[in-house]
Design a protein around this motif. Structure first.
Motif, PDB file in Angstrom:
ATOM      1  N   LEU A  77       0.816  -1.221   0.000  1.00  0.00           N
ATOM      2  CA  LEU A  77       0.000   0.000   0.000  1.00  0.00           C
ATOM      3  C   LEU A  77       0.847   1.267   0.000  1.00  0.00           C
ATOM      4  O   LEU A  77       0.317   2.364  -0.200  1.00  0.00           O
ATOM      5  N   GLY A  78       2.119   1.144   0.235  1.00  0.00           N
ATOM      6  CA  GLY A  78       3.008   2.298   0.271  1.00  0.00           C
ATOM      7  C   GLY A  78       4.324   1.929   0.906  1.00  0.00           C
ATOM      8  O   GLY A  78       4.616   0.747   1.128  1.00  0.00           O
ATOM      9  N   TRP A  79       5.113   2.940   1.199  1.00  0.00           N
ATOM     10  CA  TRP A  79       6.392   2.715   1.866  1.00  0.00           C
ATOM     11  C   TRP A  79       6.437   3.528   3.147  1.00  0.00           C
ATOM     12  O   TRP A  79       5.668   4.471   3.338  1.00  0.00           O
ATOM     13  N   ARG A  80       7.339   3.167   4.026  1.00  0.00           N
ATOM     14  CA  ARG A  80       7.440   3.856   5.311  1.00  0.00           C
ATOM     15  C   ARG A  80       8.290   5.113   5.141  1.00  0.00           C
ATOM     16  O   ARG A  80       9.434   5.040   4.696  1.00  0.00           O
ATOM     17  N   GLY A  81       7.705   6.254   5.499  1.00  0.00           N
ATOM     18  CA  GLY A  81       8.461   7.503   5.449  1.00  0.00           C
ATOM     19  C   GLY A  81       9.416   7.595   6.616  1.00  0.00           C
ATOM     20  O   GLY A  81       9.323   6.829   7.585  1.00  0.00           O
ATOM     21  N   LYS A  82      10.321   8.546   6.564  1.00  0.00           N
ATOM     22  CA  LYS A  82      11.295   8.709   7.651  1.00  0.00           C
ATOM     23  C   LYS A  82      10.640   9.188   8.938  1.00  0.00           C
ATOM     24  O   LYS A  82      11.226   9.084  10.009  1.00  0.00           O
ATOM     25  N   HIS A  83       9.395   9.696   8.827  1.00  0.00           N
ATOM     26  CA  HIS A  83       8.644  10.078  10.030  1.00  0.00           C
ATOM     27  C   HIS A  83       7.899   8.886  10.625  1.00  0.00           C
ATOM     28  O   HIS A  83       7.157   9.053  11.595  1.00  0.00           O
ATOM     29  N   THR A  84       8.050   7.701  10.030  1.00  0.00           N
ATOM     30  CA  THR A  84       7.483   6.399  10.418  1.00  0.00           C
ATOM     31  C   THR A  84       6.060   6.184   9.904  1.00  0.00           C
ATOM     32  O   THR A  84       5.514   5.096  10.057  1.00  0.00           O
ATOM     33  N   LEU A  85       5.428   7.194   9.292  1.00  0.00           N
ATOM     34  CA  LEU A  85       4.097   7.018   8.733  1.00  0.00           C
ATOM     35  C   LEU A  85       4.179   6.345   7.365  1.00  0.00           C
ATOM     36  O   LEU A  85       5.234   6.355   6.718  1.00  0.00           O
ATOM     37  N   LEU A  86       3.072   5.764   6.921  1.00  0.00           N
ATOM     38  CA  LEU A  86       3.032   5.157   5.600  1.00  0.00           C
ATOM     39  C   LEU A  86       2.815   6.235   4.548  1.00  0.00           C
ATOM     40  O   LEU A  86       1.986   7.131   4.730  1.00  0.00           O
ATOM     41  N   LEU A  87       3.561   6.148   3.456  1.00  0.00           N
ATOM     42  CA  LEU A  87       3.412   7.090   2.341  1.00  0.00           C
ATOM     43  C   LEU A  87       2.941   6.352   1.096  1.00  0.00           C
ATOM     44  O   LEU A  87       3.368   5.226   0.833  1.00  0.00           O
ATOM     45  N   ASN A  88       2.066   7.018   0.361  1.00  0.00           N
ATOM     46  CA  ASN A  88       1.497   6.448  -0.853  1.00  0.00           C
ATOM     47  C   ASN A  88       1.610   7.485  -1.966  1.00  0.00           C
ATOM     48  O   ASN A  88       1.420   8.680  -1.729  1.00  0.00           O
ATOM     49  N   ILE A 108       0.049 -13.196  -2.018  1.00  0.00           N
ATOM     50  CA  ILE A 108       0.930 -12.227  -1.355  1.00  0.00           C
ATOM     51  C   ILE A 108       1.235 -11.076  -2.307  1.00  0.00           C
ATOM     52  O   ILE A 108       1.614 -11.280  -3.468  1.00  0.00           O
ATOM     53  N   ASP A 109       1.051  -9.864  -1.815  1.00  0.00           N
ATOM     54  CA  ASP A 109       1.321  -8.670  -2.632  1.00  0.00           C
ATOM     55  C   ASP A 109       2.802  -8.320  -2.608  1.00  0.00           C
ATOM     56  O   ASP A 109       3.536  -8.679  -1.682  1.00  0.00           O
ATOM     57  N   GLN A 110       3.215  -7.560  -3.614  1.00  0.00           N
ATOM     58  CA  GLN A 110       4.601  -7.117  -3.696  1.00  0.00           C
ATOM     59  C   GLN A 110       4.769  -5.816  -2.930  1.00  0.00           C
ATOM     60  O   GLN A 110       3.930  -4.921  -3.003  1.00  0.00           O
ATOM     61  N   GLU A 111       5.867  -5.710  -2.180  1.00  0.00           N
ATOM     62  CA  GLU A 111       6.128  -4.493  -1.406  1.00  0.00           C
ATOM     63  C   GLU A 111       6.512  -3.348  -2.329  1.00  0.00           C
ATOM     64  O   GLU A 111       7.079  -3.543  -3.401  1.00  0.00           O
ATOM     65  N   GLU A 112       6.219  -2.130  -1.889  1.00  0.00           N
ATOM     66  CA  GLU A 112       6.555  -0.912  -2.640  1.00  0.00           C
ATOM     67  C   GLU A 112       7.960  -0.442  -2.260  1.00  0.00           C
ATOM     68  O   GLU A 112       8.350  -0.510  -1.094  1.00  0.00           O
ATOM     69  N   ASP A 113       8.705   0.024  -3.246  1.00  0.00           N
ATOM     70  CA  ASP A 113      10.021   0.606  -2.952  1.00  0.00           C
ATOM     71  C   ASP A 113       9.856   1.942  -2.243  1.00  0.00           C
ATOM     72  O   ASP A 113       8.854   2.633  -2.419  1.00  0.00           O
ATOM     73  N   SER A 114      10.859   2.326  -1.468  1.00  0.00           N
ATOM     74  CA  SER A 114      10.848   3.630  -0.804  1.00  0.00           C
ATOM     75  C   SER A 114      11.140   4.732  -1.816  1.00  0.00           C
ATOM     76  O   SER A 114      11.940   4.558  -2.729  1.00  0.00           O
ATOM     77  N   HIS A 115      10.481   5.881  -1.630  1.00  0.00           N
ATOM     78  CA  HIS A 115      10.684   7.010  -2.539  1.00  0.00           C
ATOM     79  C   HIS A 115      10.966   8.299  -1.765  1.00  0.00           C
ATOM     80  O   HIS A 115      10.603   9.383  -2.212  1.00  0.00           O
ATOM     81  N   CYS A 116      11.601   8.183  -0.618  1.00  0.00           N
ATOM     82  CA  CYS A 116      11.970   9.376   0.150  1.00  0.00           C
ATOM     83  C   CYS A 116      13.335   9.924  -0.268  1.00  0.00           C
ATOM     84  O   CYS A 116      13.617  11.107  -0.079  1.00  0.00           O
ATOM     85  N   GLY A 117      14.183   9.065  -0.794  1.00  0.00           N
ATOM     86  CA  GLY A 117      15.502   9.506  -1.224  1.00  0.00           C
ATOM     87  C   GLY A 117      16.285  10.142  -0.092  1.00  0.00           C
ATOM     88  O   GLY A 117      16.303   9.648   1.034  1.00  0.00           O
ATOM     89  N   THR A 118      16.918  11.271  -0.382  1.00  0.00           N
ATOM     90  CA  THR A 118      17.739  11.955   0.626  1.00  0.00           C
ATOM     91  C   THR A 118      16.939  12.971   1.445  1.00  0.00           C
ATOM     92  O   THR A 118      17.479  13.615   2.342  1.00  0.00           O
TER      93      THR A 118
END
Length: 279
Positions: A77-88, A108-118
């Motif tokens: 459904l999304g990735w975990r942001g650096k603030h610990t919340l889920l991002l979509n 089983i669904d595929q996990e989403e890659d993180s998109h927070c970068g730097t």
């Protein structure tokens, strides 16, 4: 998604800079999401039951010790942001999570890659430095925890940083670039109630306990009770009194309102009122 159409992020930042205004977290201005989500999940489960027959299930939304964000991340459904919340990608982080645990095997669904970068805007903006490192949150410093879950006195070292936030804190979401894509809800349940997005500290301070209970009926805010509500408001009013930009007329009004309630307040609220008056 819980963002009502009247919410504007620029306006939210402006209100945070106005010491005499009361800032209530965006998610809490409408109906209690626990009730809304639980009812909708229950209806959804019943619809599934009509399609596949009887099956075992239980619905949750922030109502049991489930690792909701991690489950949602693993569900793609999304990735975990650096603030610990889920991002979509489509909704940012301004949405509620809910679960239906079932006894039916599912793919089983595929996990989403993180998109927070730097990016670490959420870390830098946190008023109390509660995000101690990427993906690490010290709840003891978090204004949302301090104003909602914490039943005791607000630690003195965090009172100034609270500013005019009287219920929760949205800073890490307001600053997040992904929330540019946050969708607006069409659900009337999440529409703003009782002017909570525009109320002043004095307006909310004037509420009696009976008014608090009545106006927050069906709201998540009601759960904290009148004492914590007043405690939070007293801190915000003290911060307004200490702000050099607040006019003398407004300061007199704030001081008068606090003094009037000091004799009748319980020890927890009275301590915060006294702190505010000593600001």
């Amino acid at each position: 998604n819980y963002l009502s159409p009247e919410i504007d992020f620029d306006h939210e930042w402006q209100r945070l800079a106005e010491p005499t205004q009361a800032v209530v977290s965006m998610y809490a201005r409408g109906r209690d999401y626990h009730k809304v989500m639980r009812n909708r999940l229950q209806e959804f489960a019943q619809r599934i039951e009509k399609q596949i027959g009887a099956f075992g299930y239980r619905v949750f939304t922030d109502s049991a010790p489930l690792m909701e964000v991690e489950l949602a991340r693993k569900a793609g459904l999304g990735w975990r942001g650096k603030h610990t919340l889920l991002l979509n990608r489509e909704s940012g982080s301004t949405f509620f999570l809910g679960e239906i645990l079932v006894d039916v095997p599912l793919p089983i669904d595929q996990e989403e890659d993180s998109h927070c970068g730097t990016c670490q805007s959420c870390i830098d903006v946190c008023p109390t430095q509660a995000i101690t490192a990427p993906y690490q949150l010290d709840a003891r410093r978090c204004i949302s925890y301090l104003t909602i879950e914490n039943p005791d006195a607000i630690p003195v070292e965090f009172r100034r940083a609270m500013g005019n936030r009287v219920y929760g804190c949205d800073d890490c979401q307001l600053i997040c670039p992904w929330n540019k894509f946050a969708q607006r809800t069409a659900l009337p349940d999440f529409a703003e109630r009782h002017g909570l997005g525009r109320a002043s500290l004095l307006q909310l301070w004037s509420w009696t306990e009976e008014e608090f209970e009545k106006r927050h009926e069906g709201s998540a805010i009601r759960r904290i009770g009148y004492t914590r509500w007043r405690r939070n408001l007293a801190v915000a009013m003290g911060n307004a009194l200490a702000d050099g930009e607040v006019s003398e007329i407004e300061q007199r009004s704030l001081r008068k309102a606090l003094l009037a309630c000091l004799p009748s307040s319980d020890s927890l609220v009275a301590e915060h009122i006294q702190w505010a008056l000593d600001a």
